[in-house]
Design an enzyme around this catalytic site. Structure first.
Site, mmCIF file in Angstrom:
data_model
loop_
_atom_site.group_PDB
_atom_site.id
_atom_site.type_symbol
_atom_site.label_atom_id
_atom_site.label_comp_id
_atom_site.label_asym_id
_atom_site.label_seq_id
_atom_site.Cartn_x
_atom_site.Cartn_y
_atom_site.Cartn_z
ATOM 1 N N LYS A 1 0.847 -0.943 -0.018
ATOM 2 C CA LYS A 1 0.334 -0.373 -0.272
ATOM 3 C C LYS A 1 1.007 1.420 -0.501
ATOM 4 C CE LYS A 1 -2.525 0.277 3.525
ATOM 5 N NZ LYS A 1 -2.732 1.614 4.641
ATOM 6 N N ARG B 1 10.759 -5.884 5.283
ATOM 7 C CA ARG B 1 10.696 -4.941 4.652
ATOM 8 C C ARG B 1 11.792 -3.332 5.621
ATOM 9 N NH1 ARG B 1 4.916 -1.973 4.408
ATOM 10 N NH2 ARG B 1 4.711 -2.469 6.745
ATOM 11 N N ARG C 1 10.454 -0.320 10.695
ATOM 12 C CA ARG C 1 10.297 -0.299 11.566
ATOM 13 C C ARG C 1 9.431 -0.741 12.670
ATOM 14 N NH1 ARG C 1 4.460 1.406 8.016
ATOM 15 N NH2 ARG C 1 3.832 0.002 9.765
ATOM 16 N N ARG D 1 -1.206 -7.320 13.998
ATOM 17 C CA ARG D 1 -1.242 -6.265 12.332
ATOM 18 C C ARG D 1 -2.517 -7.248 11.889
ATOM 19 N NH1 ARG D 1 3.022 -3.766 10.478
ATOM 20 N NH2 ARG D 1 2.625 -2.608 9.113
HETATM 21 P P1 AMP Z 1 0.089 1.584 9.360
HETATM 22 O O1 AMP Z 1 1.591 2.211 8.832
HETATM 23 O O2 AMP Z 1 -0.517 2.584 8.123
HETATM 24 O O3 AMP Z 1 0.941 1.003 8.947
HETATM 25 O O4 AMP Z 1 -0.150 2.355 10.725
HETATM 26 C C1 AMP Z 1 1.342 2.002 12.539
HETATM 27 C C2 AMP Z 1 0.730 1.793 13.362
HETATM 28 O O5 AMP Z 1 -0.370 3.237 13.394
HETATM 29 C C3 AMP Z 1 -1.160 1.085 13.777
HETATM 30 O O6 AMP Z 1 -0.253 -0.483 13.634
HETATM 31 C C4 AMP Z 1 -2.189 1.081 14.122
HETATM 32 O O7 AMP Z 1 -0.592 1.196 15.776
HETATM 33 C C5 AMP Z 1 -1.363 3.164 14.162
HETATM 34 N N1 AMP Z 1 -2.924 3.104 13.608
HETATM 35 C C6 AMP Z 1 -2.224 4.011 12.057
HETATM 36 N N2 AMP Z 1 -3.279 4.612 11.453
HETATM 37 C C7 AMP Z 1 -4.335 4.171 12.522
HETATM 38 C C8 AMP Z 1 -6.264 3.552 12.370
HETATM 39 N N3 AMP Z 1 -7.140 4.552 11.313
HETATM 40 N N4 AMP Z 1 -6.697 3.693 13.724
HETATM 41 C C9 AMP Z 1 -6.013 3.100 14.770
HETATM 42 N N5 AMP Z 1 -5.022 3.334 14.635
HETATM 43 C C10 AMP Z 1 -4.363 3.737 13.842
#
Ligand code: AMP
Length: 209
Positions: free
Chosen positions: A13, A127, A155, A166
């Site tokens: 993504k 990654r 990360r 996740r």
């Molecule tokens: P991502 O980079 O989108 O995978 O986001 C990394 C982390 O940020 C996620 O695993 C959540 O802990 C938090 N996070 C990001 N977006 C959201 C959301 N819309 N709702 C809740 N937690 C979020």
């Protein structure tokens, strides 16, 4: 173009989002990036979010909804936007619908990138990213060039344990928003397995259709 981009962690993504916002010239609103910036800046919200992120859990809805509402109030979203990583739960999708309706804004599409779980753990744990350019690499599929290999980072939530959490959270909490948007006729499902170029073209074709 006002779109939401959904997919399991590790579906590619991030790579596709960067290409699409360049193609459609729209702001990229990534809640994950916004939380990582808040963590780095050490704000109280960042400190709260960090605890959930490290554990591979979702940040509470009210925190993320407040953050997104504030962002959607900024002038640059007049040309459209891509929401990436939001909404992640049905209550977030409902809150977004209320917020957009209040502003008279309608969504054009909800793109769902589909990749089977069996492929995801390997994609995620390999990654790495370059903190200087933001470029994303993979130790096996797209190794970082030798001159920058020393500075690439992983990360904190790209460990196998956090990745599995996740993924479970994606299926339990995020996947239910797909029928929510399907009932509004907005969902464009795209196969995320292929070269990055192939996937970009599939998404562009889905957005035109
Ligand atoms: P991502 O980079 O989108 O995978 O986001 C990394 C982390 O940020 C996620 O695993 C959540 O802990 C938090 N996070 C990001 N977006 C959201 C959301 N819309 N709702 C809740 N937690 C979020």
């Amino acid at each position: 173009m006002r779109m939401i981009f959904i997919g399991p962690p590790g579906a590619g993504k991030g790579t596709q989002a960067a290409r699409l916002v360049a193609r459609y010239q729209i702001p990229h609103i990534s809640t994950g990036d916004m939380f990582r910036a808040a963590v780095k800046a050490g704000t109280p919200m960042g400190q709260e979010a960090d605890r959930y992120m490290k554990a591979g859990q979702l940040v509470p809805d009210e925190v993320v909804i407040g953050l997104v509402r504030e962002r959607l109030g900024m002038d640059d979203v007049g040309v459209g936007f891509m929401l990436d990583g939001f909404p992640r739960t049905v209550p977030q999708a409902e809150a977004l619908e209320v917020a957009l309706e209040a502003d008279g804004i309608t969504l054009d599409a909800v793109v769902v990138l589909e990749v089977d779980d069996s492929l995801i753990v390997n994609r995620i744990t390999g990654r790495r990213s370059d903190p200087e350019t933001g470029e994303i690499y993979h130790l096996e599929f797209k190794p970082p060039p030798a001159d920058i290999a020393h500075r690439v980072v992983q990360r904190k939530d790209d460990t196998e344990e956090a990745c599995r959490k996740r993924l479970a959270s994606y299926h339990a909490q995020t996947a239910p928003i797909i029928p929510f948007y399907a009932s509004r006729g907005l969902v464009k499902a795209v196969d995320g397995v292929g070269t990055p170029d192939e996937v970009t073209e599939r998404i562009a074709a889905a957005l035109q259709g």
